[in-house]
Motif scaffolding. Structure first.
Motif, mmCIF file in Angstrom:
data_model
loop_
_atom_site.group_PDB
_atom_site.id
_atom_site.type_symbol
_atom_site.label_atom_id
_atom_site.label_comp_id
_atom_site.label_asym_id
_atom_site.label_seq_id
_atom_site.Cartn_x
_atom_site.Cartn_y
_atom_site.Cartn_z
ATOM 1 N N ARG A 159 38.157 19.600 0.192
ATOM 2 C CA ARG A 159 37.254 18.478 -0.364
ATOM 3 C C ARG A 159 36.188 18.666 -0.724
ATOM 4 O O ARG A 159 35.548 18.037 -1.621
ATOM 5 N N GLY A 160 35.614 19.484 0.091
ATOM 6 C CA GLY A 160 34.117 19.411 0.111
ATOM 7 C C GLY A 160 32.898 18.459 1.059
ATOM 8 O O GLY A 160 33.689 17.671 1.815
ATOM 9 N N LEU A 161 31.963 18.740 1.069
ATOM 10 C CA LEU A 161 31.352 18.345 2.702
ATOM 11 C C LEU A 161 31.397 16.577 2.054
ATOM 12 O O LEU A 161 30.935 15.818 3.443
ATOM 13 N N THR A 162 31.152 16.432 1.312
ATOM 14 C CA THR A 162 30.343 15.004 0.872
ATOM 15 C C THR A 162 31.149 14.128 1.174
ATOM 16 O O THR A 162 30.539 13.543 1.880
ATOM 17 N N VAL A 213 30.371 18.269 14.530
ATOM 18 C CA VAL A 213 30.159 19.150 13.725
ATOM 19 C C VAL A 213 28.195 20.445 14.217
ATOM 20 O O VAL A 213 28.687 21.284 14.149
ATOM 21 N N ARG A 214 28.030 19.915 15.446
ATOM 22 C CA ARG A 214 26.817 20.479 16.023
ATOM 23 C C ARG A 214 28.097 22.148 17.140
ATOM 24 O O ARG A 214 27.039 22.677 16.751
ATOM 25 N N ALA A 215 28.424 21.141 17.462
ATOM 26 C CA ALA A 215 29.860 22.583 18.271
ATOM 27 C C ALA A 215 29.649 23.609 17.421
ATOM 28 O O ALA A 215 29.434 25.127 17.656
ATOM 29 N N CYS A 216 30.609 22.904 16.124
ATOM 30 C CA CYS A 216 30.744 24.599 14.621
ATOM 31 C C CYS A 216 29.447 25.234 13.949
ATOM 32 O O CYS A 216 29.424 26.194 14.711
ATOM 33 N N GLY A 271 20.056 12.572 9.506
ATOM 34 C CA GLY A 271 18.566 12.785 10.328
ATOM 35 C C GLY A 271 18.821 14.680 10.410
ATOM 36 O O GLY A 271 19.712 15.035 9.578
ATOM 37 N N ASP A 272 17.462 15.263 11.056
ATOM 38 C CA ASP A 272 17.572 16.855 10.281
ATOM 39 C C ASP A 272 17.908 17.344 11.505
ATOM 40 O O ASP A 272 18.637 18.055 10.833
ATOM 41 N N GLU A 273 18.494 17.593 12.507
ATOM 42 C CA GLU A 273 19.686 18.333 12.916
ATOM 43 C C GLU A 273 21.331 18.039 12.794
ATOM 44 O O GLU A 273 22.045 19.102 12.837
ATOM 45 N N TRP A 274 20.987 16.469 12.065
ATOM 46 C CA TRP A 274 22.463 16.549 11.614
ATOM 47 C C TRP A 274 23.185 17.502 10.286
ATOM 48 O O TRP A 274 23.412 17.990 9.811
ATOM 49 N N LEU A 275 21.609 17.205 9.468
ATOM 50 C CA LEU A 275 21.157 17.413 8.034
ATOM 51 C C LEU A 275 21.248 19.439 8.215
ATOM 52 O O LEU A 275 22.503 20.408 8.095
ATOM 53 N N ASN A 276 20.810 19.833 9.550
ATOM 54 C CA ASN A 276 21.712 20.956 9.595
ATOM 55 C C ASN A 276 21.981 22.088 10.195
ATOM 56 O O ASN A 276 22.240 22.504 9.385
ATOM 57 N N ASN A 277 23.176 20.805 11.000
ATOM 58 C CA ASN A 277 24.118 21.566 11.625
ATOM 59 C C ASN A 277 24.831 21.590 10.385
ATOM 60 O O ASN A 277 26.152 22.341 10.785
ATOM 61 N N MET A 278 25.536 20.012 9.666
ATOM 62 C CA MET A 278 25.679 20.389 7.962
ATOM 63 C C MET A 278 25.505 21.920 7.375
ATOM 64 O O MET A 278 26.923 22.329 6.982
ATOM 65 N N ILE A 283 27.136 26.526 4.299
ATOM 66 C CA ILE A 283 26.982 27.268 3.710
ATOM 67 C C ILE A 283 27.602 29.394 4.567
ATOM 68 O O ILE A 283 28.079 30.112 3.637
ATOM 69 N N GLU A 284 27.571 29.044 5.647
ATOM 70 C CA GLU A 284 28.582 30.087 6.766
ATOM 71 C C GLU A 284 29.513 29.560 6.729
ATOM 72 O O GLU A 284 30.355 29.854 7.778
ATOM 73 N N ARG A 285 30.558 29.150 5.755
ATOM 74 C CA ARG A 285 31.772 28.309 6.510
ATOM 75 C C ARG A 285 32.744 29.321 6.055
ATOM 76 O O ARG A 285 33.726 29.304 6.612
ATOM 77 N N GLU A 286 32.293 30.936 5.358
ATOM 78 C CA GLU A 286 33.348 31.677 5.783
ATOM 79 C C GLU A 286 33.231 32.439 7.631
ATOM 80 O O GLU A 286 34.263 32.468 8.089
ATOM 81 N N MET A 287 32.074 32.554 7.945
ATOM 82 C CA MET A 287 32.076 33.009 9.681
ATOM 83 C C MET A 287 32.328 31.820 9.888
ATOM 84 O O MET A 287 33.147 32.152 11.393
ATOM 85 N N PHE A 288 31.981 30.820 10.107
ATOM 86 C CA PHE A 288 32.281 29.485 11.152
ATOM 87 C C PHE A 288 33.817 29.467 10.976
ATOM 88 O O PHE A 288 34.312 29.423 11.758
ATOM 89 N N ALA A 289 35.129 29.717 9.267
ATOM 90 C CA ALA A 289 36.202 29.510 9.739
ATOM 91 C C ALA A 289 37.176 30.402 11.289
ATOM 92 O O ALA A 289 37.903 30.129 10.716
ATOM 93 N N LYS A 290 35.979 31.749 11.078
ATOM 94 C CA LYS A 290 36.877 32.982 12.053
ATOM 95 C C LYS A 290 36.548 33.186 12.993
ATOM 96 O O LYS A 290 36.676 33.446 13.996
#
Length: 735
Positions: A191-194, A212-215, A691-698, A703-710
């Motif tokens: 559905r997308g991140l938005t 999200v941060r843990a991911c 916030g900067d940290e949350w923006l970076n984590n998301m 962007i690396e969702r294929e790697m994250f999914a593994k």
């Protein structure tokens, strides 16, 4: 009087101190002492550092310094023997991870000051002092270690013992957290991140942020493990987000264990400005945080960062390989803007695009007028129809960090000249806003001036000369041989334009002016020097103004910039790399040039390596030419993959090292562009306070969702659990 006195004696409620993620600094030499943090957030600070782990920059080139009679340095092997050991790249000193977090105030001071504040750097006695620091069972260090273990072992807390009696609660809790994780995964992929961001803000923002941060942390950990001890380069881009914050996206480029060129999004960092010092500080902190050694860095590519920042950073990072810059089109514009007339011209171009494209109605009018012009010319036989010709188009908005946009804007302005003027006339005559009518009137006057048309033709000419080179260098798997030829060609064409192109160029400009009924000045007449008052009496001829102050000045500036970016060393580097080209049975192989390439990368090849490489190259070229498996290699990437596939990277390790170093040369690719596209999706006008940290984590997750999914869900959930002292703790799931 008394009431005032009574009010003054009422104790004021102390405001709560909020935890600031920017206080967490990986380099132990730069960390604030733990006791200086407010006691209300001290445990959270400890937890953050425990999640990060000790700073151990594996692969770092530890500096050698004179100690006694010998040159000594920190030894990487000490990390394996002492798991508590931290190293500060900034201070070139060792620290104790446990003593920093849980230092004891009693006993000797060895574990308190030397390993928590000042740092230890006497490498001659390192092993002896490290062992002494650990000490006996009840030493300060071991007490700090036990405090650390107790702090991490939250399952022994009273709250957990109470809750663990109810197994059903634990099962239900795991189910809820797992469900939240799969909701995250679902929204990222389907559905997308938005929508996910909005949902988490509405329901459980704190839990959502931590999940999200843990991911993101586990995804980044996989990326760092994938890089390992390989050499890498970085690609940087800077742009401001919706809240007008300067953000720096960092991409790492490396060759993986299969010989494939990989680019991974590492982080987006908020920087105060885009000066060299700010970018360097941000990179130092990023490298320390992820345990990346700057000594493994072999190049930097910049995609839209300021020219000043680029040049200064090249000086700050002194490596053997010269940097290969690829944003030539933007460089042309940036350098040319150093001339007042050129800077003025681009300001007007931006205003024209903004006015003409300010509404759908105006864009539609422009398209219709352009369509009518094309039909008229077709009927008169001035142009001819054909597949792909005369497609519907519109004015393009030039972007400061997007390659090719300035060239496209000028080409379209040139081809749609009459239509643009007619739209501006409509705005001037029929516009509802008086200010826009005044601006449109001024733009018409500016467009119909000889100077505007002259500069338009000149910038189209020089951008056209450099456009093919810019496109070639922006390809992810760029052809080094082709790029090398284009560099030489562009330099030669630029010089030929300077020496022989003035007459033909001026006639082209005059012809356009005559066709568009624009007056052409007499080149022998005089005008005031730009930037000077008429009262000063400083006059020059039109010929001098256009030929010397604009035409020659632009070409000379660009030639100087080209020579700086593609200096003799850079050009030599590219020529040497071209000798690795596997096409046509390795027809470009040159033994001497490849030996020279190893000399350019002096830090990566020892004296003995040079001697071995000379013979290894001879055996290598004979082997691959007779091996049919390598006959289909069409570039360096396919060559590297084949070498790994057939274990040739083990047979010819030094040759493979040359190929690896060539592959990680930084080039501007769409990876950095995708990073800011993702940022625009996440941080919109309605969500500009992220916030900067949350923006970076998301962004890492997205962007690396294929790697994250593994990544196994239990690993992520365990990381999530360790972020807080939660009432219910999940035990690791048994296999």
């Amino acid at each position: 009087m008394s009431s005032t006195s009574d009010a003054s004696t009422v104790p004021q409620k102390k405001s709560r101190v909020e935890f600031d993620p920017s206080d967490i600094i990986a380099d132990p030499g730069l960390q604030k002492p733990i006791e200086e943090y407010d006691i209300g957030i001290r445990d959270q600070v400890r937890r953050e550092y425990l999640l990060m782990g000790p700073c151990q920059p594996v692969g770092h080139n530890f500096p050698r310094k004179q100690q006694g009679k010998d040159l000594r340095s920190f030894k990487e092997v000490w990390f394996q023997k002492f798991d508590w050991l931290e190293y500060s790249v900034e201070k070139d000193a060792a620290y104790c991870f446990y003593c920093y977090l849980f230092k004891q105030s009693r006993g000797d001071k060895l574990g308190i000051d030397a390993f928590t504040k000042t740092g230890f750097s006497n490498w001659k006695k390192a092993m002896e002092v490290f062992t002494e620091h650990v000490g006996g069972v009840n030493s300060n260090h071991n007490n700090a270690r036990r405090h650390c273990e107790d702090f991490k072992n939250q399952r022994q807390s009273v709250s957990h013992i109470f809750s663990s009696h109810n197994r059903e609660m634990e099962i239900a809790y795991r189910a809820r957290v797992t469900a939240a994780f799969y909701v995250l995964l679902d929204f990222l992929h389907l559905r997308g991140l938005t929508f996910y961001v909005d949902m988490m803000n509405l329901l459980v923002p704190q839990i959502g942020k931590e999940l999200v941060r843990a991911c993101a942390e586990e995804t980044t950990r996989v990326i760092i493990d994938e890089i390992g001890d390989s050499h890498f380069s970085i690609l940087l881009d800077e742009s401001h987000d919706k809240s007008i914050k300067e953000q720096m996206a960092v991409i790492v480029r490396f060759v993986n264990k299969q010989g494939q060129v990989i680019e991974r999004f590492l982080a987006v960092e908020h920087v105060a400005d885009t000066s060299a010092s700010s970018l360097k500080t941000a990179l130092d902190g990023l490298f320390a945080r992820y345990g990346l050694s700057i000594s493994r860095l072999r190049g930097q590519g910049y995609d839209g960062a300021s020219c000043c920042g680029r040049r200064t950073l090249d000086c700050l990072f002194d490596y053997s390989a010269s940097q290969v810059e690829s944003k030539i089109a933007l460089v042309v514009v940036s350098v040319a803007k150093g001339i007042l007339a050129i800077s003025d011209f681009f300001s007007y171009v931006t205003m024209i695009v903004n006015i003409v494209g300010a509404s759908c109605k105006r864009r539609d009018v422009l398209l219709q007028k352009q369509h009518d012009k094309i039909v008229e010319k077709l009927e008169k036989g001035e142009i001819f129809s054909g597949r792909g010709k005369h497609q519907e188009t519109n004015l393009a908005r030039p972007g400061d960090t997007r390659w090719g946009t300035h060239y496209t804007t000028l080409i379209r302005l040139f081809t749609m000249w009459e239509s643009v003027l007619e739209v501006l006339e409509n705005v001037c005559n029929d516009g509802n806003v008086a200010e826009q009518r005044v601006i449109a009137s001024g733009l018409i006057q500016r467009m119909e001036s000889f100077e505007f048309i002259f500069i338009l033709h000149l910038m189209i000419k020089v951008l056209g000369l450099t456009n093919d080179l810019s496109n070639a260098l922006q390809q992810k798997d760029q052809n080094i041989v082709n790029a090398m030829g284009l560099i030489v060609t562009v330099k030669e064409l630029m010089q030929d334009l300077r020496e022989n192109g003035w007459g033909i160029f001026l006639e082209e400009v005059k012809s356009f002016c005559v066709a568009m009924s624009v007056s052409v000045p007499n080149m022998e007449d005089s005008i005031s020097v730009r930037g000077c008052s008429r009262r000063g009496g400083q006059l020059v001829t039109y010929y001098h103004h256009y030929h010397a102050e604009i035409f020659i000045a632009v070409i000379d500036l660009l030639t100087t910039e080209m020579n700086n970016r593609f200096s003799e060393t850079s050009t030599e580097l590219l020529r040497c790399i071209a000798c690795l080209d596997p096409r046509n049975s390795f027809s470009r192989f040159d033994h001497g040039m490849l030996v020279r390439l190893a000399q350019i990368y002096s830090d990566d090849f020892s004296t003995s390596d040079h001697l071995i490489l000379k013979e290894q190259l001879r055996i290598y070229i004979h082997d691959v030419r007779r091996n049919s498996d390598f006959s289909n290699c069409h570039d360096l990437t396919s060559l590297a993959v084949k070498m790994v596939q057939f274990d040739k990277h083990l047979t010819f390790p030094l040759v493979y090292r040359l190929i690896e170093l060539a592959l990680i040369l930084p080039v501007a690719t769409t990876t950095v562009e995708r990073a800011f596209s993702a940022m625009n999706i996440i941080k919109t006008d309605l969500r500009n306070k992220i916030g900067d940290e949350w923006l970076n984590n998301m962004m890492v997750c997205y962007i690396e969702r294929e790697m994250f999914a593994k990544i196994d869900e239990d690993i992520i959930l365990q990381c999530f659990q360790n972020m807080q002292n939660r009432r219910i703790q999940l035990p690791p799931r048994s296999n």
